[in-house]
Design a protein around this motif. Sequence first.
Motif, PDB file in Angstrom:
ATOM      1  N   ALA A  13       8.592 -33.059   0.683  1.00  0.00           N
ATOM      2  CA  ALA A  13       8.163 -31.673   0.721  1.00  0.00           C
ATOM      3  C   ALA A  13       9.276 -30.705   0.374  1.00  0.00           C
ATOM      4  CB  ALA A  13       7.642 -31.334   2.119  1.00  0.00           C
ATOM      5  N   SER A 169       5.324 -31.595  11.599  1.00  0.00           N
ATOM      6  CA  SER A 169       4.797 -32.118  10.341  1.00  0.00           C
ATOM      7  C   SER A 169       3.709 -33.167  10.547  1.00  0.00           C
ATOM      8  CB  SER A 169       5.940 -32.721   9.511  1.00  0.00           C
ATOM      9  OG  SER A 169       6.579 -33.753  10.239  1.00  0.00           O
ATOM     10  N   TYR A 300       3.626 -26.730   4.010  1.00  0.00           N
ATOM     11  CA  TYR A 300       5.057 -27.002   4.138  1.00  0.00           C
ATOM     12  C   TYR A 300       5.833 -25.788   3.634  1.00  0.00           C
ATOM     13  CZ  TYR A 300       3.805 -31.870   4.916  1.00  0.00           C
ATOM     14  OH  TYR A 300       3.268 -33.031   5.423  1.00  0.00           O
ATOM     15  N   GLU A 302       8.864 -24.084   2.393  1.00  0.00           N
ATOM     16  CA  GLU A 302      10.072 -24.594   1.761  1.00  0.00           C
ATOM     17  C   GLU A 302      11.113 -23.516   1.526  1.00  0.00           C
ATOM     18  OE1 GLU A 302       7.782 -26.016  -1.366  1.00  0.00           O
ATOM     19  OE2 GLU A 302       7.362 -27.958  -0.463  1.00  0.00           O
TER      20      GLU A 302
END
Length: 321
Positions: A13, A169, A300, A302
């Motif tokens: 990810a 996660s 996710y 980032e």
Amino acid sequence: MSFGHNISRQDGAVATVRKAMTLNKVLGIMLLPMVISGCGEDDGSYVIGDGTNNKAIEIVAFGFNTDKNQKVDYIERADIRMATGNTRITEKPLFGKDSTSNSKEVMEYLLADKFEFSSLGSTQLAANTNVDSALKYHLLWKDSNNNNTLRKDVQYRPINIAGQAGVGSNKAKGFTTILNKLPGTQNKTLVFPKGAQCYTNAHKVDRSYFEFDDTDVTNYRDLTAWRSAQYRQAKFANVNVGSNNTIAASILVEDPRDGYETQYGTFPGAVQYRGKVYEAVVNRAREWPENEDPNKALVYCENYNKIAADFIEAEIKRAYR
């Protein structure tokens, strides 16, 4: 491995950003993704390129190192401003000391059908980087032998995380951030302030390609030996790549033990290059968007805007003193 498809081998990810090919921080910079390799300045900044452009992408990323006992020993913030021909990365240590910053640069390679590109340090920085809008850019590599190109487009997607807390996660829905990865903060309910945003991104690659670097060399004598060492029921595709398609390569296209393709469309592979066998990541020519709706599936996070990044920095400093 660092050529920047998103795939860091540590976490599909995120990408790995490393100063001079070194950092195991899992810095989630999906900006280029790229390796930091440029002119260092006393303030921890790196300026890549000498062009100027009013269109720019401004995001923030975080990353961390762990020691041999898997204990966090270094955390860093990176503020990035990317414009066509000019990218500035300002690194800021938040905890510990980076013990990996003086490692030697390695040669990186991209190979595809009638295409070959290599560069010492950062392939991304050697590419023609073009910022198309405030949240979109593309990379263009050129084979100097035949002028064939490889193009990758990246579109950032902003996610509103204000008034909400991230989740682990392993959750099916919600969003996960760097705070959910660090042991010192992952078990806390930390609600982001007004105006906080994180970013995911959609990628598009115009041709399939292999990527590897000097550290990926193996002891296999040839590709047959590499294939024999894989799971006996695995299936392979054998291809030729390089400027004149004279370089033999193999792709592990199916492994019945588990899912053989990641969410980013990558496969494990190997290349017989200049008398040595290298393990490689194979990226398919395709477009792959990431989920951007935390109510439908896990997002996710980032990268972050400044509001979210300042909040993250404060929480990290509070947990790691």
